[in-house]
Design an enzyme around this catalytic site. Sequence first.
Site, PDB file in Angstrom:
ATOM      1  N   CYS A  56       0.753  -1.264   0.079  1.00  0.00           N
ATOM      2  CA  CYS A  56      -0.185   0.139   0.019  1.00  0.00           C
ATOM      3  C   CYS A  56       0.871   1.345   0.090  1.00  0.00           C
ATOM      4  O   CYS A  56       1.741   1.353   0.776  1.00  0.00           O
ATOM      5  CB  CYS A  56      -0.916  -0.030   1.471  1.00  0.00           C
ATOM      6  N   CYS A  59       1.624   4.527   3.374  1.00  0.00           N
ATOM      7  CA  CYS A  59       2.902   4.248   4.299  1.00  0.00           C
ATOM      8  C   CYS A  59       4.055   3.776   3.531  1.00  0.00           C
ATOM      9  O   CYS A  59       4.025   2.820   2.715  1.00  0.00           O
ATOM     10  CB  CYS A  59       2.279   3.481   5.224  1.00  0.00           C
ATOM     11  N   GLN A 238      -6.330  20.552   8.182  1.00  0.00           N
ATOM     12  CA  GLN A 238      -4.789  19.866   8.371  1.00  0.00           C
ATOM     13  C   GLN A 238      -5.205  18.425   8.734  1.00  0.00           C
ATOM     14  O   GLN A 238      -6.311  17.968   9.142  1.00  0.00           O
ATOM     15  CB  GLN A 238      -4.307  20.358   9.921  1.00  0.00           C
ATOM     16  N   PHE A 265      -2.583  33.100   2.782  1.00  0.00           N
ATOM     17  CA  PHE A 265      -3.176  31.318   2.327  1.00  0.00           C
ATOM     18  C   PHE A 265      -4.022  30.749   3.710  1.00  0.00           C
ATOM     19  O   PHE A 265      -3.642  29.730   4.046  1.00  0.00           O
ATOM     20  CB  PHE A 265      -1.590  30.553   2.158  1.00  0.00           C
ATOM     21  N   GLU A 286      -7.145  34.714   1.512  1.00  0.00           N
ATOM     22  CA  GLU A 286      -7.322  33.375   0.764  1.00  0.00           C
ATOM     23  C   GLU A 286      -7.961  33.605  -0.458  1.00  0.00           C
ATOM     24  O   GLU A 286      -8.961  34.462  -0.965  1.00  0.00           O
ATOM     25  CB  GLU A 286      -8.492  32.606   1.720  1.00  0.00           C
ATOM     26  N   ASP A 332       1.014  29.978   5.207  1.00  0.00           N
ATOM     27  CA  ASP A 332       0.795  28.487   5.249  1.00  0.00           C
ATOM     28  C   ASP A 332       0.548  28.187   3.847  1.00  0.00           C
ATOM     29  O   ASP A 332      -0.536  28.038   3.281  1.00  0.00           O
ATOM     30  CB  ASP A 332      -0.157  28.147   6.268  1.00  0.00           C
ATOM     31  N   CYS A 358       4.346  22.465   4.572  1.00  0.00           N
ATOM     32  CA  CYS A 358       4.119  20.961   4.151  1.00  0.00           C
ATOM     33  C   CYS A 358       5.183  20.262   3.303  1.00  0.00           C
ATOM     34  O   CYS A 358       4.960  19.221   2.767  1.00  0.00           O
ATOM     35  CB  CYS A 358       2.638  20.547   3.802  1.00  0.00           C
TER      36      CYS A 358
END
Length: 401
Positions: A56, A59, A238, A265, A286, A332, A358
């Site tokens: 998979c 992960c 999140q 953002f 935004e 962000d 991220c």
Amino acid sequence: MNQPGRILRIAAKGEGQTADGRYVTLAAPGDVLEADGTLTHGPDHAAAACRHFPACGGCQLQHLSDRALADHVRGRVEGAARGQGLDPGEVAPPHLSPPASRRRAKLHAQVIGKRVLLGFREQGSHKIVDIKECPVLAPELAALIPPFRRLLETRADRSLSADIALTLADQGPTVDLSGITMQGLAQTEAMLDFAQAHAVARLTLDQGDGPETVWEPDPVTVTLSGVPVGLPPGAFLQATSDGEAALISAAREWLAGAPTIADLFSGLGTFAFALAGPGTKVLAVEAARDAHLACQAAARINGRPVHALHRDLFRGPLQIEELNRFAAVLLDPPRAGARDQVALLAGSAVPRIVYISCNPASWAKDAATLVEGGYRLAGLVPVGQFRWSTHVELASLFVKG
């Protein structure tokens, strides 16, 4: 002196890297690649938590102990900084989200012969792994997989290929479907029966013209720092509530006392509502209209000092004279970073900047721009919201001068 075959670290794509530069799949730091090609496991090589690992693609790192996983999260952030010539300084202990905490995920479904495959894709492939369990997902989302598979099995469509986005809202799980059509009363009733039987908060269907809501007993919201905010289909959230809390905690600590903050953002207002309060006004900027309107409405209804501004910061970034009106800025951006906006921030006089990211690689490039503009990297918090994944997030503080 390190053994040539000893695994020293985990590379960005999840392979173990040996002291002499070789890459080994499913290797943990402390493992040893023997001369015959076999792998001797060390103390940080863990048993996988899921029967579908490593096929998979959801992960890549279930073979790591929590210690090794935390080291990897911290190492990704530190390595990205050093790669741009930055000193990461004293990095805070990484935050790792626990198992069964993911509150959003995108699954895929496909009919192969008489079988319905439902799950994540294999890494680097379009092949779907038909999952029977998922130790990453919140239980409310994981519980929908078997009944949704049964629902699809009742359909006569043998060419089915669909995407299923699951999100855990205040009212329960939402399900956003694309690639599925509802033809006739029987299919419509079956879909609605599924939603009602399994306490789905909202069901939307995208048949090519955008998501259409077909089931929503009550307006769907997500609570952000005590403020219920409308949750539009597809809006960014999140990945875990605890990961969100870790990022917010860092931002609150670093920006305490700032009377005016620009949240760039801003999305639904995850950070805007956390930072706004007595003595602090926040401008939430935004581009996505649905998220902007949801943030605006929640601020008005709940009397929070958040002013929502609809503006595309890629096409029209805040200019230096606009930025200089604020005591602090939080941004962000998406994974690609915010090159143009950061260049203007670098030339501004804003005393404090909190950058949530991220993507450590794009963050490091933007961080280098801020440092060149006279900012100092003064705080760094790695966050591993996507447990057992190579995906890493962070919160950082930059101070002028």
